[in-house]
Design a protein around this motif. Structure first.
Motif, mmCIF file in Angstrom:
data_model
loop_
_atom_site.group_PDB
_atom_site.id
_atom_site.type_symbol
_atom_site.label_atom_id
_atom_site.label_comp_id
_atom_site.label_asym_id
_atom_site.label_seq_id
_atom_site.Cartn_x
_atom_site.Cartn_y
_atom_site.Cartn_z
ATOM 1 N N MET A 1 -38.428 42.830 -19.341
ATOM 2 C CA MET A 1 -38.274 44.103 -20.044
ATOM 3 C C MET A 1 -37.704 43.909 -21.445
ATOM 4 O O MET A 1 -38.103 44.584 -22.400
ATOM 5 C CB MET A 1 -37.388 45.041 -19.221
ATOM 6 C CG MET A 1 -37.296 46.449 -19.773
ATOM 7 S SD MET A 1 -38.840 47.389 -19.613
ATOM 8 C CE MET A 1 -38.733 47.902 -17.893
ATOM 9 N N ASP A 2 -36.781 42.957 -21.587
ATOM 10 C CA ASP A 2 -36.168 42.748 -22.903
ATOM 11 C C ASP A 2 -37.123 42.116 -23.890
ATOM 12 O O ASP A 2 -36.892 42.155 -25.108
ATOM 13 C CB ASP A 2 -34.911 41.879 -22.774
ATOM 14 C CG ASP A 2 -35.175 40.594 -22.021
ATOM 15 O OD1 ASP A 2 -35.377 39.554 -22.654
ATOM 16 O OD2 ASP A 2 -35.184 40.632 -20.769
ATOM 17 N N ALA A 3 -38.231 41.513 -23.403
ATOM 18 C CA ALA A 3 -39.248 40.973 -24.296
ATOM 19 C C ALA A 3 -40.291 42.021 -24.664
ATOM 20 O O ALA A 3 -41.088 41.802 -25.579
ATOM 21 C CB ALA A 3 -39.932 39.774 -23.647
ATOM 22 N N LEU A 4 -40.276 43.168 -23.970
ATOM 23 C CA LEU A 4 -41.286 44.195 -24.185
ATOM 24 C C LEU A 4 -40.730 45.467 -24.818
ATOM 25 O O LEU A 4 -41.383 46.087 -25.660
ATOM 26 C CB LEU A 4 -41.939 44.555 -22.836
ATOM 27 C CG LEU A 4 -42.610 43.411 -22.071
ATOM 28 C CD1 LEU A 4 -43.017 43.881 -20.681
ATOM 29 C CD2 LEU A 4 -43.805 42.884 -22.833
ATOM 30 N N TRP A 5 -39.530 45.854 -24.432
ATOM 31 C CA TRP A 5 -38.930 47.124 -24.859
ATOM 32 C C TRP A 5 -38.079 46.881 -26.101
ATOM 33 O O TRP A 5 -37.240 45.974 -26.126
ATOM 34 C CB TRP A 5 -38.091 47.693 -23.718
ATOM 35 C CG TRP A 5 -37.488 49.037 -23.947
ATOM 36 C CD1 TRP A 5 -36.176 49.299 -24.238
ATOM 37 C CD2 TRP A 5 -38.149 50.308 -23.894
ATOM 38 N NE1 TRP A 5 -35.982 50.650 -24.371
ATOM 39 C CE2 TRP A 5 -37.174 51.295 -24.162
ATOM 40 C CE3 TRP A 5 -39.457 50.707 -23.654
ATOM 41 C CZ2 TRP A 5 -37.484 52.654 -24.189
ATOM 42 C CZ3 TRP A 5 -39.756 52.056 -23.673
ATOM 43 C CH2 TRP A 5 -38.782 53.010 -23.929
ATOM 44 N N LEU A 6 -38.254 47.689 -27.127
ATOM 45 C CA LEU A 6 -37.572 47.452 -28.396
ATOM 46 C C LEU A 6 -36.200 48.115 -28.551
ATOM 47 O O LEU A 6 -35.291 47.493 -29.107
ATOM 48 C CB LEU A 6 -38.474 47.888 -29.559
ATOM 49 C CG LEU A 6 -39.702 47.007 -29.827
ATOM 50 C CD1 LEU A 6 -40.549 47.629 -30.922
ATOM 51 C CD2 LEU A 6 -39.276 45.597 -30.204
ATOM 52 N N PRO A 7 -35.992 49.369 -28.137
ATOM 53 C CA PRO A 7 -34.716 50.034 -28.450
ATOM 54 C C PRO A 7 -33.519 49.257 -27.904
ATOM 55 O O PRO A 7 -33.494 48.824 -26.751
ATOM 56 C CB PRO A 7 -34.848 51.400 -27.778
ATOM 57 C CG PRO A 7 -36.327 51.656 -27.754
ATOM 58 C CD PRO A 7 -36.933 50.323 -27.504
ATOM 59 N N ARG A 8 -32.524 49.072 -28.772
ATOM 60 C CA ARG A 8 -31.328 48.306 -28.430
ATOM 61 C C ARG A 8 -30.082 49.123 -28.715
ATOM 62 O O ARG A 8 -30.041 49.969 -29.609
ATOM 63 C CB ARG A 8 -31.252 47.007 -29.247
ATOM 64 C CG ARG A 8 -32.345 45.976 -28.997
ATOM 65 C CD ARG A 8 -32.228 45.387 -27.594
ATOM 66 N NE ARG A 8 -32.944 44.145 -27.419
ATOM 67 C CZ ARG A 8 -34.210 44.044 -27.084
ATOM 68 N NH1 ARG A 8 -34.947 45.149 -26.956
ATOM 69 N NH2 ARG A 8 -34.776 42.864 -26.907
ATOM 70 N N ASN A 9 -29.060 48.800 -27.928
ATOM 71 C CA ASN A 9 -27.706 49.301 -28.183
ATOM 72 C C ASN A 9 -26.806 48.085 -28.181
ATOM 73 O O ASN A 9 -26.364 47.621 -27.133
ATOM 74 C CB ASN A 9 -27.282 50.302 -27.110
ATOM 75 C CG ASN A 9 -25.886 50.845 -27.347
ATOM 76 O OD1 ASN A 9 -25.305 50.646 -28.414
ATOM 77 N ND2 ASN A 9 -25.337 51.525 -26.350
ATOM 78 N N GLY A 10 -26.556 47.557 -29.360
ATOM 79 C CA GLY A 10 -25.856 46.288 -29.446
ATOM 80 C C GLY A 10 -26.762 45.184 -28.927
ATOM 81 O O GLY A 10 -27.915 45.067 -29.344
ATOM 82 N N ASP A 11 -26.245 44.380 -27.982
ATOM 83 C CA ASP A 11 -27.067 43.298 -27.428
ATOM 84 C C ASP A 11 -27.733 43.709 -26.116
ATOM 85 O O ASP A 11 -28.328 42.876 -25.438
ATOM 86 C CB ASP A 11 -26.228 42.036 -27.221
ATOM 87 C CG ASP A 11 -25.058 42.247 -26.271
ATOM 88 O OD1 ASP A 11 -24.908 43.359 -25.749
ATOM 89 O OD2 ASP A 11 -24.296 41.286 -26.061
ATOM 90 N N ALA A 12 -27.650 44.972 -25.754
ATOM 91 C CA ALA A 12 -28.281 45.465 -24.532
ATOM 92 C C ALA A 12 -29.409 46.428 -24.878
ATOM 93 O O ALA A 12 -29.519 46.917 -26.009
ATOM 94 C CB ALA A 12 -27.243 46.168 -23.645
ATOM 95 N N LEU A 13 -30.254 46.691 -23.892
ATOM 96 C CA LEU A 13 -31.320 47.666 -24.075
ATOM 97 C C LEU A 13 -30.789 49.077 -23.883
ATOM 98 O O LEU A 13 -29.812 49.296 -23.175
ATOM 99 C CB LEU A 13 -32.447 47.414 -23.062
ATOM 100 C CG LEU A 13 -33.124 46.036 -23.071
ATOM 101 C CD1 LEU A 13 -34.287 46.025 -22.078
ATOM 102 C CD2 LEU A 13 -33.607 45.656 -24.456
ATOM 103 N N THR A 14 -31.454 50.037 -24.523
ATOM 104 C CA THR A 14 -31.135 51.446 -24.301
ATOM 105 C C THR A 14 -32.418 52.205 -24.021
ATOM 106 O O THR A 14 -33.481 51.904 -24.594
ATOM 107 C CB THR A 14 -30.403 52.046 -25.513
ATOM 108 O OG1 THR A 14 -30.067 53.411 -25.220
ATOM 109 C CG2 THR A 14 -31.259 52.013 -26.772
ATOM 110 N N PHE A 15 -32.334 53.164 -23.109
ATOM 111 C CA PHE A 15 -33.516 53.922 -22.690
ATOM 112 C C PHE A 15 -33.351 55.429 -22.887
ATOM 113 O O PHE A 15 -34.342 56.140 -23.044
ATOM 114 C CB PHE A 15 -33.833 53.632 -21.215
ATOM 115 C CG PHE A 15 -34.236 52.209 -20.952
ATOM 116 C CD1 PHE A 15 -35.554 51.831 -21.010
ATOM 117 C CD2 PHE A 15 -33.277 51.240 -20.683
ATOM 118 C CE1 PHE A 15 -35.936 50.517 -20.783
ATOM 119 C CE2 PHE A 15 -33.638 49.926 -20.450
ATOM 120 C CZ PHE A 15 -34.969 49.557 -20.510
#
Length: 623
Positions: free
Chosen positions: A88-102
């Motif tokens: 998912m981290d290679a496909l989804w772009l939105p980030r919150n710091g070093d984590a993903l955000t949805f």
């Protein structure tokens, strides 16, 4: 030790139990007259056929293409995990710091997707489609530590919006299906019981699973299966109780619905995979189970369907360094046992429902990735085992036959130690070709992970139910090149071969040297009727150190007494000893000289040569 004698209709059937210090391995009976079902294609893998040296799908890492190996070995399914593509981290772009955000983002919006990651996933799935390998998508993340050694696993943070995450997982499937790829099974997350993968609770994981399950079925109907990771251990107790309460109440609409169960099995003994699925019934004393219940008992306790499919989406010989010992020839009995026991538990074989296994992993575990960035090197010993099962047995002897003489022991003081003889066999549709893999596991000594093939013992292999006539028999052992245990390459070495007669009773006894902590491949092929209609002999032996055999009455002959040569004796076994055929002896046929050729792909090498032990030539007697 607790002894389990295995045999009869299924190798997993328990015939007797006793306490013994060791096992005197008896003869093996190969029952050509007992077809117990198809050989199941349960030899799936993690990773490939396109793999990368790094886990991130970046343009600086060229693909290593194992498509030829996958096609020849008939890999049925490949799980996308620990390879970058599909994370998912290679496909989804939105980030919150070093984590993903949805939260607040729309998975249908192209702006939220990484085109490089989607292209890598598309290429990976296209490569699998091209060789007939199904794509099994693990939605979630690989184990990513940033920076390495820091203890920071940013993608283990739970999603800040479960519904959006679930919709994003489903969107990945939709986009890949729109590109023409087959994606029938998805797995929610990986090993949520480990903090480096999931920082939430078991109840939060169950919630994420249910939302993903609902979103997937809302979009694809019944044309998708969503798997939940095993939560039957202590970590998952709260979620297990929730499932039990909901699935045993009076409202079926409140049930937790699961499409398939995901298990990971890292084995010290082969038979542990059986014990983990159904065999070791757990005693409950004062309401407290004494250990984790096997999967099928767990289903009964929490109210899940007893025939719920099980996918063993990771398995190997031990974890960490232990799994690297699977790159040795001595580690193969554990892997053969895993395949054979999963075949026992396949729905085509009986009441159990293990539908697929994914060996961890094709990336480095089956075939060397090669010294160059685009090269695929020699097969590991496990690669040869996969090739024998997929490229040879499934292709030419697809019906499974019964094998007697298998057993499993467990040390009562150490459940990771024991002794086992494991095996699986197949027969062709015309019943004129048989192929059998037999492994002898024994780690009762000092080393938990044995990395060297042990002593050989002459073992009778009795074939029953054969068509009368002349049969060509071959036995070969999977060996390795003796390098570092984590980087060995495999080779298939002929032990014994010859042509023998089978009489009207359809039986033939052949003696082969089977070694502890090794896998031996035995092939038998009918090559014609008896030479002159006389009664043929039915007993003969052919080993690497001798070529003795009895002769039948006129009409059938076999090699007479002979002694071994240094080719078979100098290294304790593994040679093919040959001599010119004497008067009245049946010479080796040109067909059996090239018996490995019927396997086609097995054991091929690219750009490397190794000394091979002598092979019998036409006109010689093989033993």
């Amino acid at each position: 030790m607790s002894l389990r004698r295995l045999g009869g209709r299924f190798a997993g059937a328990i015939l007797a139990t006793a306490v013994v210090p060791s096992v005197a391995a008896g003869p093996i009976r190969v029952r050509a007259d007992e077809v117990v079902g198809p050989l199941p294609a349960i030899h799936g893998v993690n990773s490939g056929p396109l793999v990368r040296d790094a886990w991130r799908p970046d343009t600086t890492q060229p693909d290593i293409d194992m498509s030829a190996e996958f096609a020849a070995t008939r890999i049925p399914e490949s799980r996308l995990h620990d390879e970058g593509a599909g994370d998912m981290d290679a496909l989804w772009l939105p980030r919150n710091g070093d984590a993903l955000t949805f939260a607040g983002y729309d998975p249908a919006d192209d702006a939220n997707w990484n085109p490089v990651g989607l292209a890598a996933l598309d290429a990976r799935m296209a490569a699998a489609d091209a060789v007939g390998t199904a794509n099994y998508l693990r939605c979630g993340h690989s184990r990513i530590e940033i920076p390495p050694g820091s203890g920071n696993f940013p993608y283990a943070k739970i999603p800040d919006d479960f519904d959006v995450w679930a919709a994003a997982c489903v969107e990945i499937v939709a986009r890949m299906r729109a590109a023409g790829h087959v994606v029938d099974r998805i797995e929610v997350w990986n090993e949520p019981y480990y903090a480096e993968f999931w920082e939430g609770t078991a109840l939060e994981y169950l919630d994420l699973y249910e939302r993903t399950h609902a979103a997937a079925h809302a979009r694809f109907g019944d044309d998708i299966a969503v798997g939940i990771h095993s939560i039957r251990g202590p970590w998952g107790q709260a979620a297990s109780l929730a499932i039990q309460q909901r699935n045993t109440d009076a409202d079926p609409d409140n049930d937790v619905v699961v499409d398939f169960w995901v298990a990971h099995q890292y084995l010290r003994r082969p038979h542990q995979i059986v014990e983990n699925v159904y065999e070791d019934v757990v005693d409950v004393i004062d309401g407290v189970p004494q250990k984790v219940p096997p999967i099928e008992q767990y289903f009964e306790v929490v109210g899940l369907p007893p025939d719920l499919p099980v996918v063993v989406s990771e398995w190997n010989r031990g974890t960490g360094v232990g799994s690297e010992f699977a790159r040795t020839a001595a580690g193969l009995p554990v892997l053969l046992g895993g395949l054979a026991y999963m075949a026992d538990m396949h729905p085509s074989a009986g009441p159990h429902n293990v539908v697929m296994g994914h060996f961890y992993s094709a990336r480095g575990g089956l075939w060397d990735e090669g010294e160059g960035p685009l090269a695929v090197g020699d097969p590991r010993p496990a690669g040869i085992l996969w090739e024998l099962y997929g490229a040879s047995m499934l292709a030419t002897t697809p019906s499974r036959i019964g094998i007697d003489g298998l057993f499993a022991t467990e040390d009562p003081n150490d459940p990771d130690r024991g002794e086992e003889r494991v095996g699986i066999g197949g027969i062709s549709d015309d019943r004129r070709q048989l192929q059998v893999l037999v492994g002898w596991f024994d780690n009762r000594g000092a080393d938990l992970y044995v990395d060297e093939i042990g002593a050989a013992e002459a073992t009778e292999v009795l074939f029953v139910g054969l068509e009368p006539g002349s049969w060509e028999l071959s036995a070969a052992r999977i060996e390795d090149d003796g390098g570092p245990f984590y980087d060995r390459h495999g080779q298939l070495v002929t032990l014994a071969e010859g042509t023998f007669p089978v009489g009207p009773d359809g039986s033939l006894t052949w003696t082969v040297d089977l070694s502890r902590n090794a896998v031996t491949f035995v092939s038998a092929r009918w090559i014609g009727p008896p030479d002159d209609g006389g009664t043929t002999g039915t007993t003969g032996t052919g080993t690497e150190s001798s070529g003795t055999g009895s002769t039948g009455t006129p009409g059938g002959t076999m090699p007479g007494d002979g002694t071994g040569t240094s080719a078979g004796e100098a290294d304790g076994g593994g040679g093919c000893t040959c001599r010119s055929a004497g008067p009245g002896e049946a010479p080796v046929s040109p067909a059996h000289v090239a018996w490995v050729a019927v396997l086609g792909f097995v054991g091929r090498r690219r750009g490397r040569t190794r000394a091979r032990r002598p092979r019998c030539a036409p006109g010689d007697v093989g033993r």
